[in-house]
Design an enzyme around this catalytic site. Structure first.
Site, mmCIF file in Angstrom:
data_model
loop_
_atom_site.group_PDB
_atom_site.id
_atom_site.type_symbol
_atom_site.label_atom_id
_atom_site.label_comp_id
_atom_site.label_asym_id
_atom_site.label_seq_id
_atom_site.Cartn_x
_atom_site.Cartn_y
_atom_site.Cartn_z
ATOM 1 N N TRP A 157 10.315 -14.071 50.901
ATOM 2 C CA TRP A 157 11.396 -15.036 50.681
ATOM 3 C C TRP A 157 12.530 -14.532 51.570
ATOM 4 O O TRP A 157 13.122 -13.490 51.315
ATOM 5 C CB TRP A 157 11.814 -15.060 49.214
ATOM 6 C CG TRP A 157 12.827 -16.105 48.901
ATOM 7 C CD1 TRP A 157 12.589 -17.404 48.601
ATOM 8 C CD2 TRP A 157 14.253 -15.934 48.851
ATOM 9 N NE1 TRP A 157 13.780 -18.058 48.366
ATOM 10 C CE2 TRP A 157 14.821 -17.179 48.516
ATOM 11 C CE3 TRP A 157 15.107 -14.853 49.062
ATOM 12 C CZ2 TRP A 157 16.183 -17.389 48.389
ATOM 13 C CZ3 TRP A 157 16.473 -15.045 48.942
ATOM 14 C CH2 TRP A 157 16.986 -16.312 48.602
ATOM 15 N N ARG A 179 6.704 -15.777 44.231
ATOM 16 C CA ARG A 179 7.857 -14.917 44.511
ATOM 17 C C ARG A 179 8.516 -15.210 45.857
ATOM 18 O O ARG A 179 9.557 -14.641 46.198
ATOM 19 C CB ARG A 179 7.441 -13.439 44.485
ATOM 20 C CG ARG A 179 6.818 -13.012 43.182
ATOM 21 C CD ARG A 179 6.428 -11.557 43.236
ATOM 22 N NE ARG A 179 7.586 -10.708 43.280
ATOM 23 C CZ ARG A 179 8.257 -10.284 42.221
ATOM 24 N NH1 ARG A 179 7.873 -10.650 41.023
ATOM 25 N NH2 ARG A 179 9.302 -9.512 42.356
ATOM 26 N N ASN A 195 10.617 -5.425 49.293
ATOM 27 C CA ASN A 195 11.200 -6.473 48.452
ATOM 28 C C ASN A 195 12.605 -5.993 48.106
ATOM 29 O O ASN A 195 12.761 -4.887 47.587
ATOM 30 C CB ASN A 195 10.338 -6.640 47.186
ATOM 31 C CG ASN A 195 10.998 -7.499 46.140
ATOM 32 O OD1 ASN A 195 11.859 -8.310 46.443
ATOM 33 N ND2 ASN A 195 10.601 -7.334 44.894
ATOM 34 N N GLY A 196 13.614 -6.800 48.428
ATOM 35 C CA GLY A 196 14.990 -6.394 48.143
ATOM 36 C C GLY A 196 15.864 -6.565 49.368
ATOM 37 O O GLY A 196 15.486 -7.260 50.319
ATOM 38 N N HIS A 234 37.706 -37.076 34.566
ATOM 39 C CA HIS A 234 38.549 -36.057 35.201
ATOM 40 C C HIS A 234 38.048 -35.703 36.598
ATOM 41 O O HIS A 234 38.088 -34.547 37.008
ATOM 42 C CB HIS A 234 38.614 -34.805 34.321
ATOM 43 C CG HIS A 234 39.206 -35.057 32.978
ATOM 44 N ND1 HIS A 234 40.520 -35.456 32.809
ATOM 45 C CD2 HIS A 234 38.663 -35.023 31.742
ATOM 46 C CE1 HIS A 234 40.758 -35.629 31.518
ATOM 47 N NE2 HIS A 234 39.650 -35.387 30.850
ATOM 48 N N GLU A 236 21.045 -28.727 32.930
ATOM 49 C CA GLU A 236 19.665 -28.306 33.181
ATOM 50 C C GLU A 236 18.854 -29.459 33.795
ATOM 51 O O GLU A 236 18.056 -29.249 34.712
ATOM 52 C CB GLU A 236 19.036 -27.812 31.866
ATOM 53 C CG GLU A 236 17.536 -27.617 31.866
ATOM 54 C CD GLU A 236 17.004 -26.650 32.919
ATOM 55 O OE1 GLU A 236 17.802 -25.934 33.549
ATOM 56 O OE2 GLU A 236 15.789 -26.654 33.137
ATOM 57 N N GLU A 289 16.257 -29.064 42.202
ATOM 58 C CA GLU A 289 15.239 -28.078 42.600
ATOM 59 C C GLU A 289 13.979 -28.763 43.112
ATOM 60 O O GLU A 289 13.405 -28.345 44.106
ATOM 61 C CB GLU A 289 14.802 -27.244 41.382
ATOM 62 C CG GLU A 289 15.728 -26.137 40.963
ATOM 63 C CD GLU A 289 15.186 -25.377 39.755
ATOM 64 O OE1 GLU A 289 15.141 -24.158 39.807
ATOM 65 O OE2 GLU A 289 14.805 -26.015 38.746
ATOM 66 N N LYS A 307 10.531 -17.855 42.289
ATOM 67 C CA LYS A 307 10.573 -17.833 40.824
ATOM 68 C C LYS A 307 11.256 -16.590 40.280
ATOM 69 O O LYS A 307 11.906 -16.629 39.252
ATOM 70 C CB LYS A 307 9.153 -17.933 40.263
ATOM 71 C CG LYS A 307 9.125 -18.010 38.762
ATOM 72 C CD LYS A 307 8.110 -18.973 38.261
ATOM 73 C CE LYS A 307 8.299 -19.268 36.790
ATOM 74 N NZ LYS A 307 9.378 -20.235 36.554
ATOM 75 N N CYS A 364 9.993 -12.093 47.156
ATOM 76 C CA CYS A 364 9.047 -11.309 47.941
ATOM 77 C C CYS A 364 8.031 -10.673 46.992
ATOM 78 O O CYS A 364 8.384 -10.176 45.934
ATOM 79 C CB CYS A 364 9.670 -10.218 48.786
ATOM 80 S SG CYS A 364 10.799 -10.839 50.025
ATOM 81 N N LYS A 393 16.972 -29.340 37.398
ATOM 82 C CA LYS A 393 15.551 -29.647 37.600
ATOM 83 C C LYS A 393 15.394 -30.665 38.722
ATOM 84 O O LYS A 393 14.541 -30.521 39.590
ATOM 85 C CB LYS A 393 14.912 -30.249 36.339
ATOM 86 C CG LYS A 393 14.476 -29.389 35.223
ATOM 87 C CD LYS A 393 13.302 -28.488 35.442
ATOM 88 C CE LYS A 393 13.687 -27.226 36.133
ATOM 89 N NZ LYS A 393 14.256 -26.175 35.327
HETATM 90 C C1 G6P Z 1 15.279 -18.610 39.742
HETATM 91 C C2 G6P Z 1 14.280 -19.649 39.317
HETATM 92 C C3 G6P Z 1 14.844 -20.437 38.127
HETATM 93 C C4 G6P Z 1 15.236 -19.479 37.014
HETATM 94 C C5 G6P Z 1 16.199 -18.401 37.496
HETATM 95 C C6 G6P Z 1 16.390 -17.300 36.451
HETATM 96 O O1 G6P Z 1 16.397 -19.224 40.283
HETATM 97 O O2 G6P Z 1 13.983 -20.530 40.382
HETATM 98 O O3 G6P Z 1 13.844 -21.327 37.651
HETATM 99 O O4 G6P Z 1 15.840 -20.201 35.990
HETATM 100 O O5 G6P Z 1 15.656 -17.762 38.653
HETATM 101 O O6 G6P Z 1 15.154 -16.645 36.251
HETATM 102 P P1 G6P Z 1 14.798 -15.825 34.963
HETATM 103 O O7 G6P Z 1 13.445 -15.245 35.273
HETATM 104 O O8 G6P Z 1 15.848 -14.762 34.822
HETATM 105 O O9 G6P Z 1 14.777 -16.748 33.813
#
Ligand code: G6P
Length: 610
Positions: free
Chosen positions: A74, A27, A98-99, A505, A482, A489, A605, A2, A486
């Site tokens: 969001w 956001r 926001n929150g 396993h 990772e 996402e 984000k 948000c 990616k």
């Molecule tokens: C969200 C984003 C990710 C990010 C994570 C941690 O889930 O979509 O891309 O890795 O937050 O964010 P930070 O700002 O703490 O790295």
């Protein structure tokens, strides 16, 4: 999670709020809305979907309005709809939030019993009704807010406007970010200073448990007991916030391309041009704040979420491969509730792009209560987590706008790399410094950009896939996780990362002709074992995409698809190279599936709620 933006001043502000919302769209992008004050009334527009959906309705707001606020959502409580969009408005009171108000249910029941009628399914709307009820008694907006805050549980940043109190916006902050911008006869506020750049020079970051009374003439701050608080005015380096797409179709693609330059700049800054004489010199330049001091007995905890957590896993591999320091890497969301008893002298390293992630912030606060020293590897200098840290190591990669993190990840790994060598150099038994290979990294990263078309060709092959396994060993295990993150996402293809040794396993039960397996097979990280794992997948008709050395003909002939990648001997540096290959791979899968690359569905984000 948000975004909030607002203005109190003398100039018409609808356009400013709309443009600011677009900058905060990273956001959250489920719905948005704007409320402005004009001639004794509050006026409101809100729409579901992206912020651009508001544009046709901007004209319905009074064009002369010179105070107002906007919100991009969001969704947490209630579907993304017009009714659930913020601002919420009732009886001449408008609120953006926001929150999460964790006790909203009990408050809602109480208010409904008294006759309040709710329009939305949100937690936020209780705040509007609480304010209306309290204001009717105390007839003073600040007093009403002060009387209500002790009843609120959870995390919140509120913007509040009252039709009867023009030229004033009230802000309330607890565990979600808010920054105020001070101009000449005008004041601004936002969840992120990014949205205010170019409009003001002086910024004030609100602390937790503070209420701001913001007028065109300036700011008054109070704690939750109504006692006036002092504040510090900060200036921001605007150059660090360049936010254009630089000629690329997507922010993400531009951010992938920036990695070579960012790492070259970091090498120049920390290692200088000549041969590296001593890591102690790097130590002097490394932190922007505080002094790094890790001893062999120091318990080190790395905490982070998402991509940052995987960078933290690599951080553990790096520090433990060079030193006898024991490192535990923890998901911040687990660490804060697992309540581990930290040993004396512990260091908690928070890894975070935004510096605002709610779980990471709470993990840091927990570690501090346990007596730990907090270090942060962070990209945003004035963020909440940096402000909580004793030592701050800046990632220095400029604003990252694409929701899926790319350049911040490699900057995190790179900084862990420097940190691990710096720490190792504090002990006697430090191995040969790898500075020469390190210096080759920017050029090799450039080469990967030039392999774009090759990577895209392979990416096209999995556009129809429904599931995908990534596997790697050593430093390439965190990378497998990772890489899979990616892919899921960006493309919404189900993907999981596994250590190569774990395949048999359980995950091997999933292998059949429909399963794609991305195998990370650099020469440095368990090569022979990975080749055996690939054979096991092929024997079960799995479809292997291998990422390996450019000249590895044998591997290339073994697998269905091959992505060549430049090679170095140091597995940590190789991990940075492989990371960029995997970012491009996920990017092109998403592009060919037609998903929203920069703003994937359901994500945000900056995750400032739990
Ligand atoms: C969200 C984003 C990710 C990010 C994570 C941690 O889930 O979509 O891309 O890795 O937050 O964010 P930070 O700002 O703490 O790295």
């Amino acid at each position: 999670m948000c975004g909030i933006i607002g203005y109190v001043g003398k100039t018409p502000c609808v356009e400013f709020i709309f443009e600011g919302l677009k900058k905060l769209e990273y956001r959250g992008y489920d719905s948005s809305g704007i409320a402005v004050y004009d001639s004794g009334h509050l006026h409101l527009i809100k729409k579901p979907g992206k912020i651009k959906n508001l544009q046709p309705y901007l004209g319905s707001l009074p064009s002369a309005a010179s105070s107002g606020m906007g919100h991009t959502r969001w969704a947490t409580h209630g579907e993304p709809s017009e009714l659930n969009a913020h601002p919420h408005m009732e009886q001449g009171i408008s609120v953006v939030h926001n929150g999460i108000l964790e006790n909203y249910k009990e408050l809602k029941i109480e208010l409904m019993r008294e006759g309040a009628v709710f329009q939305s399914d949100t937690d936020t709307e209780v705040m509007v009704h609480l304010l209306a009820r309290e204001l009717a008694y105390v007839k003073d907006p600040k007093k009403a807010i002060l009387n209500i805050v002790p009843r609120l549980e959870g995390a919140f940043a509120f913007g509040i406007m009252f039709a009867d109190y023009p030229d004033t916006v009230y802000l309330v902050k607890q565990a979600s970010p808010l920054v105020v911008g001070l101009g000449e006869g005008e004041s601004f506020f936002a969840s992120d200073a990014l949205a205010l750049l170019g409009h003001c020079k002086n910024y004030v970051y609100l602390e937790d448990a503070q209420i701001a009374e913001l007028k065109s003439s300036g700011l008054q701050l109070y704690n939750f007991h109504g006692v006036q608080a002092e504040f510090e005015v900060t200036q921001i380096d605007e150059a660090a916030f360049s936010v254009d797409k630089g000629g690329f179709h997507h922010y993400m693609r531009k951010e992938i391309s920036e990695q070579s330059r960012i790492i070259a700049a970091a090498i120049a800054k920390y290692l200088g041009p000549g041969s590296l004489e001593s890591w102690a010199d790097v130590l002097d330049k490394l932190p922007a704040k505080g002094k790094i001091a890790v001893h062999e007995q120091t318990p080190v905890y790395i905490v982070g979420c998402g991509t940052a957590y995987y960078a933290g896993m690599l951080g553990k591999y790096l520090i433990e491969s060079l030193t006898a320091v024991q490192v535990q890497v923890e998901l911040a969301s687990e660490f804060r509730y697992r309540q581990p008893k930290l040993r004396a002298g512990a260091i908690a390293i928070a890894v975070t792009q935004s510096g605002e992630t709610a779980d990471t912030l709470a993990a840091v606060q927990y570690a501090k209560r346990q007596g730990a020293t907090v270090y942060s590897l962070c990209n945003v200098e004035h963020s909440s987590i940096v402000r909580e840290s004793e030592v701050f190591i800046p990632l220095g990669c400029g604003a990252e706008i694409g929701v899926a993190s790319t350049k911040a990840f490699t900057a995190m790994v790179f900084n862990f790399y420097l940190l691990s060598w710096v720490v190792a150099s504090q002990f006697e038994s430090v191995a040969q410094s790898p500075a020469e290979e390190l210096r080759s990294l920017p050029l090799l990263l450039e080469r990967i950009q030039a392999m774009d078309a090759q990577i895209e060709q392979v990416a096209k092959q999995i556009v129809e896939a429904s599931s995908c396994i990534y596997m790697g060993r050593g430093h390439h295990f965190p990378l497998a996780c990772e890489g899979a993150l990616k892919l899921k996402e960006l493309s919404y293809i189900h993907a999981e990362g596994y250590a190569g040794g774990e395949l048999k396993h359980g995950p091997i039960a999933l292998i059949d002709r429909s399963m794609f397996v991305v195998a990370l097979v650099p020469r440095c990280d368990g090569y022979d074992k990975m080749v055996s794992n690939i054979q096991e997948v092929i024997a079960r008709e799995g479809r292997v995409i291998a990422v390996g050395a450019e000249d590895d003909r044998q591997l290339q002939e073994m697998v269905e698809y091959y992505i060549p990648s430049p090679q170095v001997d140091d597995p940590a540096l190789q991990a940075i190279l492989t990371a960029v290959v995997l970012q491009l791979f996920a990017y092109y899968v998403a592009v060919h599936r037609g998903t929203d690359v920069d703003q994937p569905r359901n994500l945000a984000k900056s995750v400032t709620v739990e």
